[in-house]
Design an enzyme around this catalytic site. Structure first.
Site, PDB file in Angstrom:
ATOM      1  N   ASN A   8       0.606  -0.979  -0.426  1.00 20.97           N
ATOM      2  CA  ASN A   8      -0.385   0.096   0.124  1.00 20.97           C
ATOM      3  C   ASN A   8       1.014   1.377  -0.005  1.00 20.97           C
ATOM      4  OD1 ASN A   8      -1.514   2.563   0.963  1.00 20.97           O
ATOM      5  ND2 ASN A   8      -3.209   1.000   1.308  1.00 20.97           N
ATOM      6  N   HIS A  11       0.841   6.452   1.379  1.00 17.19           N
ATOM      7  CA  HIS A  11       1.213   7.251   1.802  1.00 17.19           C
ATOM      8  C   HIS A  11       2.863   8.803   1.157  1.00 17.19           C
ATOM      9  CE1 HIS A  11      -1.034   6.986   5.999  1.00 17.19           C
ATOM     10  NE2 HIS A  11       0.066   6.166   5.953  1.00 17.19           N
ATOM     11  N   HIS A  51      -6.124   3.593  -1.779  1.00 11.15           N
ATOM     12  CA  HIS A  51      -7.048   3.761  -1.624  1.00 11.15           C
ATOM     13  C   HIS A  51      -7.378   5.119  -1.412  1.00 11.15           C
ATOM     14  CE1 HIS A  51     -10.105   4.304   1.878  1.00 11.15           C
ATOM     15  NE2 HIS A  51     -10.328   4.676   1.442  1.00 11.15           N
ATOM     16  N   ARG A  53      -9.713   7.927  -0.949  1.00 15.10           N
ATOM     17  CA  ARG A  53     -10.862   8.408  -0.149  1.00 15.10           C
ATOM     18  C   ARG A  53     -11.611   9.566  -0.120  1.00 15.10           C
ATOM     19  NH1 ARG A  53      -8.745   6.078   5.518  1.00 15.10           N
ATOM     20  NH2 ARG A  53     -10.684   7.364   6.171  1.00 15.10           N
ATOM     21  N   ARG A  57      -6.896  12.456   0.850  1.00 16.73           N
ATOM     22  CA  ARG A  57      -6.141  12.905   1.662  1.00 16.73           C
ATOM     23  C   ARG A  57      -4.962  13.000   1.069  1.00 16.73           C
ATOM     24  NH1 ARG A  57      -7.447  10.123   6.764  1.00 16.73           N
ATOM     25  NH2 ARG A  57      -9.193  10.928   6.932  1.00 16.73           N
ATOM     26  N   GLU A  78      -8.624   0.491  -2.584  1.00 18.01           N
ATOM     27  CA  GLU A  78      -9.670   0.269  -1.286  1.00 18.01           C
ATOM     28  C   GLU A  78     -10.601   1.014  -2.001  1.00 18.01           C
ATOM     29  OE1 GLU A  78      -7.145   1.131   2.229  1.00 18.01           O
ATOM     30  OE2 GLU A  78      -6.408  -1.187   1.792  1.00 18.01           O
ATOM     31  N   THR A 109      -8.125   3.796   8.395  1.00 21.61           N
ATOM     32  CA  THR A 109      -9.100   3.075   8.325  1.00 21.61           C
ATOM     33  C   THR A 109      -9.291   2.269   9.981  1.00 21.61           C
ATOM     34  OG1 THR A 109      -8.708   2.154   6.075  1.00 21.61           O
ATOM     35  CG2 THR A 109     -10.727   0.908   7.050  1.00 21.61           C
ATOM     36  N   GLU A 159     -10.419  -9.374   3.548  1.00 27.88           N
ATOM     37  CA  GLU A 159      -9.622  -9.235   3.743  1.00 27.88           C
ATOM     38  C   GLU A 159      -9.456  -9.182   5.604  1.00 27.88           C
ATOM     39  OE1 GLU A 159      -6.654  -5.893   2.150  1.00 27.88           O
ATOM     40  OE2 GLU A 159      -6.393  -5.775   4.245  1.00 27.88           O
ATOM     41  N   HIS A 198      -3.433  -4.324   7.969  1.00 26.06           N
ATOM     42  CA  HIS A 198      -3.185  -3.220   9.052  1.00 26.06           C
ATOM     43  C   HIS A 198      -2.931  -3.403  10.183  1.00 26.06           C
ATOM     44  CE1 HIS A 198      -4.795   0.432  10.877  1.00 26.06           C
ATOM     45  NE2 HIS A 198      -5.637   0.304   9.064  1.00 26.06           N
TER      46      HIS A 198
HETATM   47  N1  PXP Z   1      -5.938  -3.100   4.353  1.00 32.54           N
HETATM   48  C1  PXP Z   1      -6.830  -2.883   4.145  1.00 32.54           C
HETATM   49  C2  PXP Z   1      -7.836  -2.166   4.083  1.00 32.54           C
HETATM   50  C3  PXP Z   1      -6.527  -0.937   4.788  1.00 32.54           C
HETATM   51  O1  PXP Z   1      -7.398   0.180   4.839  1.00 32.54           O
HETATM   52  C4  PXP Z   1      -5.020  -0.199   5.042  1.00 32.54           C
HETATM   53  C5  PXP Z   1      -4.871   0.671   5.444  1.00 32.54           C
HETATM   54  O2  PXP Z   1      -5.011   1.737   4.552  1.00 32.54           O
HETATM   55  C6  PXP Z   1      -4.157  -1.827   4.963  1.00 32.54           C
HETATM   56  C7  PXP Z   1      -4.232  -2.492   4.788  1.00 32.54           C
HETATM   57  C8  PXP Z   1      -2.742  -1.548   5.099  1.00 32.54           C
HETATM   58  O3  PXP Z   1      -1.874  -0.599   6.676  1.00 32.54           O
HETATM   59  P1  PXP Z   1      -0.412   0.273   6.953  1.00 32.54           P
HETATM   60  O4  PXP Z   1      -0.843   0.880   6.525  1.00 32.54           O
HETATM   61  O5  PXP Z   1      -1.768  -0.019   8.946  1.00 32.54           O
HETATM   62  O6  PXP Z   1      -0.567  -1.408   6.847  1.00 32.54           O
END
Ligand code: PXP
Length: 249
Positions: A8, A11, A51, A53, A57, A78, A109, A159, A198
């Site tokens: 992901n 960031h 994602h 949003r 953001r 996402e 999330t 997930e 997550h």
């Molecule tokens: N899976 C989902 C559905 C998420 O919303 C997120 C955060 O955007 C992640 C995985 C990844 O989480 P993390 O950034 O804490 O690794």
């Protein structure tokens, strides 16, 4: 089958937006999420997760299309369960869509989707997306009722939200792993592909590997943070080199 890694890169866009949110077309806008996706692929990422949003953001719609066009890995999109996001997904045509709850105030999330509570809306969104060949995953807490509702919705995947495990320690972490294992067993028995994500990091990954039936992990924050750490020395060295270079060279 070996465990797959979806990276992901939201960031990376968060960092760009911190400086360039009001100048999206600036030639200086950096870092570029497309470059980050390419680097993740070079490191062995099996898919790229983004994602978009509602509040935009971090990732922007244009990022989603550029990543889809430039990166030859499966794209996992996402999305909140909204008409706006469904129509964006139908235009984007990612390989996968992961339905997540989304509230404006949250930092990330913060909980799983209430599939049981919002069943008709979730099922209709799953239908719309899967009818166009986009495999849908539902991001849920490790709760048997949610797993059962996910199976009834027709979604191909779940997930499991690993945030509670990631934030726990000692006996509490062991209890969270048990919940994750029970939910994974139930999902697998119901014919769902079971993913997780997550808060997974370079330390707690060891516990996650004890959860059965996992097909894919989605990891963002910790990998992006680690990338900054690994890259800082080279980034400073390069700037020092430019600063001390002979301008006449
Ligand atoms: N899976 C989902 C559905 C998420 O919303 C997120 C955060 O955007 C992640 C995985 C990844 O989480 P993390 O950034 O804490 O690794």
């Amino acid at each position: 089958m070996s465990l797959l890694l979806g990276v992901n890169i939201d960031h990376v866009a968060t960092l760009r937006q911190a400086r360039y949110a009001r100048m999206p077309d600036s030639p200086n806008a950096e870092p570029d999420p497309v470059e980050a996706a390419r680097d993740a692929m070079a490191g062995g990422a099996d898919s790229i997760t983004i994602h978009v949003r509602g509040d935009r953001r971090h990732m922007q719609e244009a990022d989603a299309f550029r990543i889809r066009d430039a990166i030859p890995l499966p794209l996992n999109f996402e999305m909140g369960v909204t008409g706006e996001m469904t129509s964006l997904a139908l235009r984007l045509r990612p390989d996968f869509a992961c339905l997540v709850p989304e509230t404006r105030e949250e930092i990330t999330t913060e909980g799983g989707l209430d599939v049981a509570g919002g069943f008709e809306r979730v099922r209709a969104t799953v239908d719309d997306l899967q009818a166009k060949g986009i495999r849908v995953s539902l991001f849920i807490d490790p709760d048997i009722h949610q797993v059962q509702a996910a199976a009834r919705s027709g979604a191909a995947m779940i997930e499991l939200h690993t945030g509670c495990y990631a934030n726990a320690s000692g006996d509490a972490a062991a209890r969270e792993l048990t919940r994750l294992a029970e939910a994974a067993n139930a999902g697998h028995a119901a014919g769902l592909q079971v993913n997780a994500g997550h808060g997974i990091n370079y330390t707690n990954i060891h516990g996650i590997l004890q959860v059965p039936h996992l097909a894919e992990l989605n990891i963002g924050h910790s990998i992006v943070a680690r990338a900054l750490g690994c890259g800082m020395t080279d980034a400073v060295r390069e700037m020092k080199r430019l600063m001390t270079a002979d301008p006449n060279d």
